[in-house]
Design a protein around this motif. Sequence first.
Motif, PDB file in Angstrom:
ATOM      1  N   LYS A   1      -2.769   4.452   1.649  1.00 18.90           N
ATOM      2  CA  LYS A   1      -2.883   3.419   2.631  1.00 18.90           C
ATOM      3  C   LYS A   1      -3.026   2.541   2.181  1.00 18.90           C
ATOM      4  N   THR A   2      -2.337   1.281   1.376  1.00 22.28           N
ATOM      5  CA  THR A   2      -2.857  -0.408   0.733  1.00 22.28           C
ATOM      6  C   THR A   2      -3.724  -0.985   1.767  1.00 22.28           C
ATOM      7  N   SER A   3      -2.886  -1.337   3.105  1.00 17.21           N
ATOM      8  CA  SER A   3      -3.793  -1.955   3.723  1.00 17.21           C
ATOM      9  C   SER A   3      -4.847  -1.399   4.152  1.00 17.21           C
TER      10      SER A   3
ATOM     11  N   VAL B   1       1.536  -1.502  -6.529  1.00 19.96           N
ATOM     12  CA  VAL B   1       1.218  -1.482  -4.814  1.00 19.96           C
ATOM     13  C   VAL B   1       2.435  -0.761  -4.170  1.00 19.96           C
ATOM     14  N   GLU B   2       4.034  -0.806  -5.055  1.00 22.06           N
ATOM     15  CA  GLU B   2       5.175  -0.388  -4.001  1.00 22.06           C
ATOM     16  C   GLU B   2       4.884   1.431  -4.598  1.00 22.06           C
ATOM     17  N   TYR B   3       3.952   1.594  -5.903  1.00 22.31           N
ATOM     18  CA  TYR B   3       4.130   2.683  -6.199  1.00 22.31           C
ATOM     19  C   TYR B   3       2.588   3.561  -4.999  1.00 22.31           C
ATOM     20  N   ALA B   4       2.041   2.764  -5.270  1.00 19.56           N
ATOM     21  CA  ALA B   4       0.373   3.477  -4.160  1.00 19.56           C
ATOM     22  C   ALA B   4       0.929   3.996  -2.959  1.00 19.56           C
ATOM     23  N   LYS B   5       2.470   2.913  -2.005  1.00 19.53           N
ATOM     24  CA  LYS B   5       2.690   3.237  -0.925  1.00 19.53           C
ATOM     25  C   LYS B   5       3.634   4.225  -0.657  1.00 19.53           C
ATOM     26  N   THR B   6       5.047   5.137  -2.051  1.00 23.88           N
ATOM     27  CA  THR B   6       5.026   6.148  -2.346  1.00 23.88           C
ATOM     28  C   THR B   6       4.808   7.590  -2.229  1.00 23.88           C
TER      29      THR B   6
ATOM     30  N   ALA C   1      -3.455   0.531  -5.898  1.00 24.43           N
ATOM     31  CA  ALA C   1      -3.085  -0.646  -5.009  1.00 24.43           C
ATOM     32  C   ALA C   1      -3.396  -1.947  -5.797  1.00 24.43           C
TER      33      ALA C   1
ATOM     34  N   ASP D   1      -7.391   5.953  -5.539  1.00 24.36           N
ATOM     35  CA  ASP D   1      -6.369   4.524  -4.724  1.00 24.36           C
ATOM     36  C   ASP D   1      -6.893   2.967  -5.187  1.00 24.36           C
TER      37      ASP D   1
END
Length: 268
Positions: free
Chosen positions: A171-173, A162-167, A158, A154
């Motif tokens: 949960k990047t936050s 970051v965008e790929y991690a979100k897709t 991230a 994770d």
Amino acid sequence: MEIINFLQYAFIQKAFLAGSFIAVTCAALGMFLVLRKMSLISDGLSHVSFGAIAIGLFFGTYPYYIAVPIVMAASYLILKITEKAKVYGDAAIGIVSAVGISGGVIIASLSKGFNVDLLSYLFGNILSIRTSEVVLSVLLSLVVLAILYYYYWDLFSATFDVEYAKTTGIKTSRISVVLTLLTSLVVVLSVKVVGVMLVSSLMILPAAAALQNAKGFRAAIFIACCFSLISVLLGITFSFFLDIPAGATIVMINAVIFALAVIYKRIA
């Protein structure tokens, strides 16, 4: 013979043990901070730790018991200021950092006797580390490394996209919260090694040096840990034989390693 005698001192053995665990933890965590362009958060939190340690000394409590929760709260506050107040991360770090160190200075001015102890935390002194602090450093270092291992993919995703991690459902936050809380914990741990003024360098320099020549992310983490470990062990050794401050010596050795890594990259 002199080296053998040197290694027989109990305070040297404790410094080597605690310093080694903290060095590896700082380097592993520092790699994520450097690549995510969050290096300054360790510097800001170190300033907060100064104020938190001052509070602990003021109330006659073991400083780390006060510093750990306050610095962790400060790291969370930095994230919230960035999200809610819509300010850049470096500005949020600057705000919390300034409040933290100002609070420490005010408390120090009100005190009548612990200023000398407080000043010792500014530049660290791992040679005076106590057995309880060694145990605490080893245990907390293992906890931090275990959490880094658990969230490795994770954090990796991230960090680089970051965008790929979100897709992919990460949960990047939450990953950002985990990273900042771990950073606050490691900052407090590292204060004894290099001091408030130099703690960020223990996270940044080994990672920056490793990134000069490493082939791949895992290799970079491994090299950074080796650089950090070498700097702490050599720093403690030079400090003992040359009678110079351990924290500053560790940082200077890290700086030399970084310079050599840059030179090697240019000529290789």
